[in-house]
Design a protein around this motif. Sequence first.
Motif, PDB file in Angstrom:
ATOM      1  N   LEU A  72      -0.647  33.625 -48.052  1.00  0.00           N
ATOM      2  CA  LEU A  72      -1.687  33.267 -49.023  1.00  0.00           C
ATOM      3  C   LEU A  72      -2.846  34.256 -48.973  1.00  0.00           C
ATOM      4  O   LEU A  72      -3.330  34.731 -50.013  1.00  0.00           O
ATOM      5  N   HIS A  73      -3.294  34.582 -47.762  1.00  0.00           N
ATOM      6  CA  HIS A  73      -4.427  35.501 -47.625  1.00  0.00           C
ATOM      7  C   HIS A  73      -4.071  36.904 -48.113  1.00  0.00           C
ATOM      8  O   HIS A  73      -4.851  37.537 -48.839  1.00  0.00           O
ATOM      9  N   THR A  74      -2.906  37.408 -47.710  1.00  0.00           N
ATOM     10  CA  THR A  74      -2.550  38.767 -48.122  1.00  0.00           C
ATOM     11  C   THR A  74      -2.287  38.825 -49.621  1.00  0.00           C
ATOM     12  O   THR A  74      -2.589  39.831 -50.270  1.00  0.00           O
ATOM     13  N   GLY A  75      -1.716  37.760 -50.186  1.00  0.00           N
ATOM     14  CA  GLY A  75      -1.522  37.729 -51.634  1.00  0.00           C
ATOM     15  C   GLY A  75      -2.833  37.797 -52.377  1.00  0.00           C
ATOM     16  O   GLY A  75      -2.986  38.549 -53.347  1.00  0.00           O
ATOM     17  N   ALA A  76      -3.822  37.012 -51.920  1.00  0.00           N
ATOM     18  CA  ALA A  76      -5.131  37.021 -52.573  1.00  0.00           C
ATOM     19  C   ALA A  76      -5.808  38.380 -52.431  1.00  0.00           C
ATOM     20  O   ALA A  76      -6.366  38.917 -53.402  1.00  0.00           O
ATOM     21  N   HIS A  77      -5.761  38.956 -51.233  1.00  0.00           N
ATOM     22  CA  HIS A  77      -6.402  40.257 -51.019  1.00  0.00           C
ATOM     23  C   HIS A  77      -5.686  41.365 -51.786  1.00  0.00           C
ATOM     24  O   HIS A  77      -6.329  42.277 -52.310  1.00  0.00           O
ATOM     25  N   ALA A  78      -4.360  41.291 -51.844  1.00  0.00           N
ATOM     26  CA  ALA A  78      -3.624  42.294 -52.615  1.00  0.00           C
ATOM     27  C   ALA A  78      -3.998  42.215 -54.089  1.00  0.00           C
ATOM     28  O   ALA A  78      -4.191  43.244 -54.755  1.00  0.00           O
ATOM     29  N   GLY A  79      -4.085  40.990 -54.611  1.00  0.00           N
ATOM     30  CA  GLY A  79      -4.481  40.822 -56.005  1.00  0.00           C
ATOM     31  C   GLY A  79      -5.858  41.390 -56.282  1.00  0.00           C
ATOM     32  O   GLY A  79      -6.082  42.049 -57.311  1.00  0.00           O
ATOM     33  N   ARG A  80      -6.786  41.176 -55.384  1.00  0.00           N
ATOM     34  CA  ARG A  80      -8.150  41.696 -55.573  1.00  0.00           C
ATOM     35  C   ARG A  80      -8.175  43.219 -55.453  1.00  0.00           C
ATOM     36  O   ARG A  80      -8.917  43.889 -56.194  1.00  0.00           O
ATOM     37  N   ALA A  81      -7.390  43.759 -54.525  1.00  0.00           N
ATOM     38  CA  ALA A  81      -7.358  45.216 -54.368  1.00  0.00           C
ATOM     39  C   ALA A  81      -6.829  45.877 -55.633  1.00  0.00           C
ATOM     40  O   ALA A  81      -7.395  46.872 -56.121  1.00  0.00           O
ATOM     41  N   VAL A  82      -5.737  45.352 -56.178  1.00  0.00           N
ATOM     42  CA  VAL A  82      -5.174  45.935 -57.399  1.00  0.00           C
ATOM     43  C   VAL A  82      -6.117  45.739 -58.579  1.00  0.00           C
ATOM     44  O   VAL A  82      -6.259  46.631 -59.414  1.00  0.00           O
ATOM     45  N   THR A  83      -6.778  44.612 -58.644  1.00  0.00           N
ATOM     46  CA  THR A  83      -7.773  44.385 -59.705  1.00  0.00           C
ATOM     47  C   THR A  83      -8.841  45.467 -59.666  1.00  0.00           C
ATOM     48  O   THR A  83      -9.229  46.028 -60.700  1.00  0.00           O
ATOM     49  N   GLY A  84      -9.333  45.767 -58.454  1.00  0.00           N
ATOM     50  CA  GLY A  84     -10.349  46.807 -58.319  1.00  0.00           C
ATOM     51  C   GLY A  84      -9.837  48.175 -58.705  1.00  0.00           C
ATOM     52  O   GLY A  84     -10.544  48.961 -59.351  1.00  0.00           O
ATOM     53  N   CYS A  85      -8.591  48.467 -58.345  1.00  0.00           N
ATOM     54  CA  CYS A  85      -8.006  49.775 -58.683  1.00  0.00           C
ATOM     55  C   CYS A  85      -7.824  49.928 -60.191  1.00  0.00           C
ATOM     56  O   CYS A  85      -8.052  51.005 -60.749  1.00  0.00           O
ATOM     57  N   LEU A  86      -7.434  48.869 -60.872  1.00  0.00           N
ATOM     58  CA  LEU A  86      -7.247  48.927 -62.311  1.00  0.00           C
ATOM     59  C   LEU A  86      -8.580  49.052 -63.044  1.00  0.00           C
ATOM     60  O   LEU A  86      -8.669  49.698 -64.089  1.00  0.00           O
ATOM     61  N   ALA A  87      -9.613  48.443 -62.477  1.00  0.00           N
ATOM     62  CA  ALA A  87     -10.926  48.498 -63.108  1.00  0.00           C
ATOM     63  C   ALA A  87     -11.580  49.855 -62.946  1.00  0.00           C
ATOM     64  O   ALA A  87     -12.354  50.295 -63.803  1.00  0.00           O
ATOM     65  N   ASP A  88     -11.277  50.537 -61.844  1.00  0.00           N
ATOM     66  CA  ASP A  88     -11.915  51.826 -61.571  1.00  0.00           C
ATOM     67  C   ASP A  88     -10.955  52.669 -60.739  1.00  0.00           C
ATOM     68  O   ASP A  88     -10.841  52.482 -59.534  1.00  0.00           O
ATOM     69  N   GLU A  89     -10.256  53.588 -61.390  1.00  0.00           N
ATOM     70  CA  GLU A  89      -9.270  54.407 -60.680  1.00  0.00           C
ATOM     71  C   GLU A  89      -9.907  55.221 -59.566  1.00  0.00           C
ATOM     72  O   GLU A  89      -9.260  55.540 -58.562  1.00  0.00           O
ATOM     73  N   GLY A  90     -11.170  55.551 -59.711  1.00  0.00           N
ATOM     74  CA  GLY A  90     -11.860  56.286 -58.661  1.00  0.00           C
ATOM     75  C   GLY A  90     -12.081  55.455 -57.412  1.00  0.00           C
ATOM     76  O   GLY A  90     -12.413  55.991 -56.350  1.00  0.00           O
ATOM     77  N   HIS A  91     -11.898  54.159 -57.548  1.00  0.00           N
ATOM     78  CA  HIS A  91     -12.097  53.230 -56.427  1.00  0.00           C
ATOM     79  C   HIS A  91     -10.800  52.996 -55.658  1.00  0.00           C
ATOM     80  O   HIS A  91     -10.799  52.290 -54.648  1.00  0.00           O
TER      81      HIS A  91
END
Length: 409
Positions: free
Chosen positions: A337-356
């Motif tokens: 559950l924790h890794t799924g949530a963190h993975a989702g947030r990490a990919v969200t951030g990458c999609l929002a800002d490729e420089g991130h």
Amino acid sequence: MTAHRPVSGGRSGPVDVCVAGGGPAGAVAALVLARAGRRVELLDDGGQGRGHRCAAASGPAVKAGEVKAGEVKAGEVKIGEFLPPAARPLLSELGLLDGFLAAGHPISTGTYAAWGSTALHGRSHLFDPYGHGWHLDRLRFDAFLREAAVAAGARLRRAAVLDQHGDRLIVREQPTGVTTELSARWMVDATGRRCVIGRRHGHRQRQDRLVAAYTVFPSRPMDDPADAEARTLVEATARGWWYTTRIPAGRLVVHLTDADLADPSLRNSHGFWHALSRTVHVRQRLSGHGPAATPLPRWAPAHGLRLTPAAGPGWVAAGDAALAFDPLSSQGILTALHTGAHAGRAVTGCLADEGHTTAALADYTAFLDGIAAAYQRNHAYAYSQERRWPLSPFWRRRRTGGTPLFGIG
């Protein structure tokens, strides 16, 4: 590269994210991404290739390649049944706690363990700041998480992931068997120990050779005090350890040992019962059962695994694809559950800002590092407490100073 039959179903247009795997890690990752407004394809294979999990069946109103999130077959069991009290704040943060509690999963009030001595020692959740834990109906729990992801906007597709080529996943649609290519800007590997995507990018480190032989005995009347006990019972033996607990399908009994040490007779019902009958405490929970009614045991890998790296440009791994734990930790589902949530947030951030991207993936990797380090400390401590069989190969391998945890296997 693994050979597959030619793609026969064409190629679907790209989505933002393909989440491969419809278990807890994949469903939560899809939920987080869909709530962030991303176009998400959640792929669930309905348990193909994992005999202990039931296949979700599509009804007449479901389009080809899709599946109803909540449908499960009766009579099937998926092990990995304990959710610790610490899951409560995460479920609340995800907006899932009320729905989860309404499902009525049986509570877990603690554990009993004969570990380090023949005496049983109890550990209660009474003073846990988060309250009690739960004995999950895993199929129903997983379906609940998929339903939440679909409600948030993810598209659930019944398909088995076969391979990855760049930004494309090769999948086999269920139940038609048609092979299709799916394109996505990012991919989340939540395919469990198969690690279909991650194994193309990193290497997996294996902790040991632990396997689980398990079966589920039919429920006895709830007024049977031996069978009605709500606590999980753990018992160490010379060749490994056992645990038993009540689940909605009956009483689950699991034996953990190393693959090369497992008695071949454990593969049949009488051999499993014979080994079980040599325990002290577990057999008392089975007082109303006997060898003739012992269901055929099933087997599953139970060794620790770690993928390194567990993330890179265009992909991240979550759940058992990133970190798989010895069941003694009782942290598998919580970590998923924790890794799924963190993975989702990490990919969200990458999609929002490729420089991130670099920073987001570094943060995710650091998060996994922290989990792995805590697990290794707790694992080493727990196994060091059992010293009754100094000549046993199983226990000798797990002493401090033995084979390093997560050593290459």
